[in-house]
Each structure stands twice: as structure tokens, then as C-alpha cells.
Design an enzyme around this catalytic site. Structure first.
Site, PDB file in Angstrom:
ATOM      1  N   THR A 163       0.662  -1.228   0.174  1.00 37.44           N
ATOM      2  CA  THR A 163      -0.112  -0.142   0.033  1.00 37.44           C
ATOM      3  C   THR A 163       0.838   1.228   0.004  1.00 37.44           C
ATOM      4  O   THR A 163       0.692   2.332  -0.736  1.00 37.44           O
ATOM      5  CB  THR A 163      -0.890   0.188   1.184  1.00 37.44           C
ATOM      6  N   GLU A 196       1.117   4.214  -2.605  1.00 39.59           N
ATOM      7  CA  GLU A 196       0.834   5.463  -2.331  1.00 39.59           C
ATOM      8  C   GLU A 196       2.024   6.504  -2.790  1.00 39.59           C
ATOM      9  O   GLU A 196       1.722   7.496  -3.004  1.00 39.59           O
ATOM     10  CB  GLU A 196       0.363   5.578  -1.026  1.00 39.59           C
ATOM     11  N   VAL A 212       2.035   7.238 -19.038  1.00 42.71           N
ATOM     12  CA  VAL A 212       3.252   6.595 -19.276  1.00 42.71           C
ATOM     13  C   VAL A 212       3.356   5.532 -20.664  1.00 42.71           C
ATOM     14  O   VAL A 212       2.199   5.040 -20.864  1.00 42.71           O
ATOM     15  CB  VAL A 212       3.602   5.427 -18.131  1.00 42.71           C
TER      16      VAL A 212
HETATM   17 ZN   LIG Z   1      -4.104   4.527  -6.051  1.00 39.51          ZN
END
Ligand SMILES: [Zn+2]
Length: 419
Positions: free
Chosen positions: A237, A241, A262
């Protein structure tokens, strides 16, 4: 195809005509476990509130995007192969003992970030052959802060007990006055808040260009390595983030067959959850890159960034980049205590100093006259003592200086370095 979409995205930003979806994509990312059915709702409430509070935000983010596009298109402007080590302050905001994440798990989280961003993660071996050519380590590393904003030594971990049982994405966790913990300066630190998030939230991040007071990432306390968030407890996570914090979009571009800005990631229809089998073909691609950290898969099923994503990060640290201040931060360097030669009760720290030099003095601080000279004996009027134990040295050119401290009875001379 991607280039055209990219131009359209930029044009939208520049004209300030973001759709609701576009705001989501560019302003703030909020991530929930895939099982949560209402991911978009809370997101939009926050985004609308931020937009209402700060109408200049879209413009600032468009500027970041324009700079990123210029740098990515011009490889000589990139800081390629120059590793940036970012000092991290972890704010542990806890209501229960379980939420007071132990140091061992914080250390493990920093380790996971470093492995994932360096592509030294052991599960990189699972990257499909189809993506082996584009999978890449990045030039970003992380270290717990060793020096706080005042120049004093720190562990890089701020622990605050709170009465708040569960935080939402309203950023209260980022303010001491609201039961959270104030951010450290974002040009010197990455702020990482660990707390109990409600409503199935795993975390959320703020992209470059947002407000300083809320800059950083928030993660569910139990998402750290060894935490209790099942399927989301390997620390990915934070990897995801921090990817947003370094200007990465979701891999599906937050739209149906959307654009993540990208070039070397395949277009894919939408987010993937769980642990998909490769290839999952959508939007005419050769298979979704569901194992990219910027998808929504389980921690165990995401294990790569691409060279294109790394290039977007590099742009932030090049000249004019939104996070270039971090390249010269001393936050990751421990302050050095220098004992006085004439008395054991005087100390200057940090040394070298970049902004503020703190003095430890044997008598009341305002009884001392403090002067700074260069090594040829010229007094440096740019250095000012505030009478309370701090000398501002931010205006001094880099180099070695001599400080004299006088209280009418004795004069102490100390050398220090301006960095
Ligand atoms: Zn996200």
C-alpha cells in the site's frame, strides 16, 4: 495513441475543464480494497472540497505535468542514474495499542519501499517475460529521518495518541489540532502517516502540486509488513501511495482504457483486483500489467514499476521539478554534536548546518552576544542570533566560519560549517 491522449489531458488541465473523473485522476488518489463497492463516492467528496478550497490547484498540477513532459521527452535533462534518498518521517497516530505500529514494522516498511523502488524485491522474478524489457528499478530510495526540521536528532518516527478511533480521507490525520500529527516540511521530507482508516480505505496520497500542509501519503496502520490487513499486509500500500506521491497515475488511467501518461505501460480497461492470471487481455493489449504497483491487486500480486514510470519520478528531481528540494535535504543525515574546547557546557548543532544552528549554553541564553566571522576575520552580518539559542545561518554562503560567544566574563570560539 498515448501521445495524443496525453496532449488532450494536458489541454484539459490547462483550460481548467477537468471532468469529475479527471479531477480524481490528477488531484488526489484514494484507494480501497477492491471489494469495497463505493470507491468513487468518498473520493469525489474530498476532491470537490479541495477544488472548492483551492481553485489554483489545477493550474499548479498542470505546471508539474508540463515540466514532467518536457523532462521525459529530453533525456539529457533527466537525473538519470542519480539516486535520490528521501528522508521519511513516519507519523504513527494511534487510538489503540495495536495501532501504535512497532519500530520493527516501520523498519520493515522502509525496507519494502527500498526493495520495490530498486527492483530488488524477491518477487520481481515473477514478472512475465512480456514485461521483462520494461520493468525497471527507479532512482528513488528512502531513509528514516535522522534530523528534524529544527536540526535536532530524531528517530524519524513521531508517535501521537489520538481520541479519533477512525480517520477518513478528510486529512484530519495531518493536523495535530484535529487529532493527527502536523506535516514536516515537504521540501525536506516524505510525510507518511500510519493510522486507522475507516470505510475500507487502505490509503491515499497527494500528487505533487498540492498544498504543503497535506503533502504526503496516508496508509492504514495494518497494511505495513506483517500487519493484519489480509492480502494487503506486505507493505505494498505504501509502495502504491508513494508512487502517486511521485506523480504516478493508476495503471488503467482512471478511465475505461484510459491513459496513465506513461508510454511503456499497456492500455488496460480498468483496475484489476485479487490476483489475476497473465495475460488478461483488454483494450487490444497483450495483457494487462496487473502486477504493476499502480494497479489494485493484492500485495503478493504486484511487483514492478516500469522505466517510463521511473522517468516521471526523475522529472520531479530535475531542475525546476516539484520535489527537487529533496535532493539537498539534510533530513537523512544525523546532526553532529560539537563539544566546546574551552568549556564542556557549550555545544553547536547541527554541524554542518544549512539553516539554523542551535546553541547549548551554560547560562541563560539571552545573556550571550553571538557573532559569526569568516576565516579571514570579517564579521558576517547575515548570521543572526535570536537570543533564544538559535542562530540563523541560511543566508551565509557555504563554507567554514568561526563563532564567538561572549557573556562579559568569557569568550568562547567555535568553528562550524555552513552546508
Ligand atoms: Zn491509487
Amino acid at each position: 495513441m498515448k501521445k495524443n491522449l496525453y496532449a488532450i489531458a494536458l489541454a484539459c488541465l490547462g483550460l481548467g475543464t477537468l471532468t469529475a473523473q479527471g479531477q480524481d485522476q490528477h488531484m488526489l488518489s484514494i484507494d480501497r480494497a477492491p471489494a469495497a463497492p463505493t470507491r468513487e463516492c468518498a473520493t469525489m467528496e474530498v476532491l470537490e472540497a479541495q477544488m472548492a478550497a483551492d481553485p489554483t490547484l489545477a493550474r499548479r498540477m498542470a505546471d508539474v505535468e508540463r515540466h514532467t513532459a518536457e523532462v521525459v521527452a529530453n533525456p539529457t535533462a533527466r537525473r538519470t542514474n542519480a539516486i535520490v534518498t528521501i528522508p521519511v518521517v513516519v507519523h504513527v497516530v494511534y487510538n489503540t495499542t495495536a495501532q501504535n505500529v512497532p519500530q520493527s514494522q516501520i523498519d520493515a516498511q522502509i525496507r519494502v519501499l527500498n526493495e520495490d523502488f530498486a527492483k530488488t524485491n524477491s518477487d520481481a522474478s515473477l514478472i512475465p517475460a512480456a514485461f521483462a524489457g520494461v520493468a525497471a528499478g527507479t532512482n528513488v530510495r528512502f531513509v528514516l529521518a535522522k534530523r528534524d526540521p529544527n536540526g535536532a536528532a530524531t528517530t524519524g518516527v513521531v508517535r501521537r495518541s489520538t481520541k479519533t478511533r477512525s480517520f477518513s480521507s478528510n486529512d484530519f490525520v495531518k493536523y495535530t489540532s484535529k487529532g493527527g500529527s502536523d506535516a514536516w516540511p515537504r521540501d525536506k521530507y516524505l510525510n507518511l502517516w500510519l493510522c486507522n482508516l475507516g470505510q475500507g480505505l487502505l490509503g491515499y496520497a497527494q500528487f505533487p502540486g498540492g498544498a504543503a500542509a497535506t503533502d504526503g501519503v496516508v496508509c492504514l496502520y495494518s497494511s505495513v509488513p506483517g500487519g493484519t490487513a489480509s492480502n494487503y499486509n506486505k507493505g505494498r500500500t505504501a509502495t502504491h501511495e508513494v508512487g502517486h506521491w511521485l506523480n504516478l497515475r493508476h495503471i488503467w488511467g482512471d478511465a475505461t482504457c484510459g491513459n496513465d501518461l506513461v508510454a511503456d505501460t499497456p492500455t488496460q480497461q480498468t483496475s484489476n483486483g485479487g490476483c489475476p492470471t497473465f495475460p488478461h487481455v483488454t483494450c487490444g493489449n497483450q495483457g494487462d500489467m496487473s502486477m504493476n504497483y499502480m494497479d489494485y491487486t493484492y500485495d503478493a500480486c504486484m511487483y514492478m514499476f516500469t522505466g517510463g514510470q521511473s522517468a516521471r519520478m526523475d522529472a520531479l528531481f530535475s531542475a525546476g521539478g516539484a520535489r527537487v528540494g529533496l535532493t539537498t535535504s539534510l533530513g537523512g543525515t544525523a546532526p553532529r554534536m560539537v563539544a566546546a574546547t574551552t568549556t564542556s557546557d557549550v555545544a553547536l548543532y547541527p554541524n554542518p548546518a544549512d539553516n539554523v544552528l542551535n546553541l547549548t549554553l551554560p547560562q541563560s541564553q539571552n545573556s550571550w552576544v553571538v557573532k559569526v566571522y569568516d576565516l579571514r576575520g570579517h564579521e558576517m552580518s547575515q548570521a543572526r542570533y535570536n537570543g533564544q539559542g538559535q542562530v540563523s545561518v541560511g543566508q551565509l554562503p557555504k563554507g567554514l566560519y568561526q563563532m564567538t560567544l561572549s557573556n562579559g566574563e568569557q569568550t568562547i570560539r567555535q568553528r562550524f560549517e555552513k552546508q
